[in-house]
Design a protein around this motif. Sequence first.
Motif: not given
Length: 278
Positions: A52, A59, A61, A67-68, A73, A91, A111
């Motif tokens: 992140a 991210e 949550t 999830a992203w 993304w 990850p 990332t």
Amino acid sequence: MIGSKVISGLTLAASVFAFSVSAFAADVPAPGVSPRVDAIKKAGVLRVGVLANTPWLVENTTGSGDAWQGPAWLLAQEYATQLGVTLQPIPVSHETKVPVLASNQVDLSITPLAETPERLKVVDFVLYSKTAVCVFGRKDNKKFAEATSVDAVNNADFTVAYFIGGAEENWVKERFPNAKLRGVTSSSAPAPIEEIMAKRADVAAINRVQWVLLNKKVPGLTALPQENNCQDSNEKAAPVGLAVDKGQDVFVEWLRAVEKDMQPKLTADEVRIVDTMK
């Protein structure tokens, strides 16, 4: 003379040709042209390293939806869609986000990374945004409140605080050689906010994205440049993007062509996320 109908026809033909070139540029490399594309298609997955870094990769949550999210993304999803494969987030850490490419643990490291000369030696970039720095101070500090540009801070009337060993230290020293400089020990804060609030310094530097969070959390502050709440700053600017292992020219060319087509959507998504932070 060339008639208007002929000119119109030529203009239309040129437009069609330009569109065709653009579409061709973003076409997925044919089998046998890019070993990486062939491997991704054979595996049925596009492996992307994730860590992140707001606002480019966030991210989720909440337990529902992807999830992203964020432009990194969004771009990775488009790559997977065009390749006809599943997007697989893997990850990574700050220490591994670049090395995972050379070890073939991921196809892309999405990332968000700032492009630097050191990183360019080992990876190629697909750029879609930038990072930059703002300077902030108290609204009730008349000197700073009346300053209209970052240049105005570069004089002996201002004291500029910075974290010793921090990312902005060298930039502060180079940008404000005429100001009084105050180096302080780093803390968990994104910038030396205590120096500003205690009036031991007039100005401090902060990443443009972190400024949005700080401004929301701490009332009574203002920043320069003023445009778009400092989000259009070009101070200490560095391109931001995803990384690909060296030696994959065809793959990189295609990735960049897709990014170019996606750029308006990526920018809009970044703005959307920054707006949620305010």
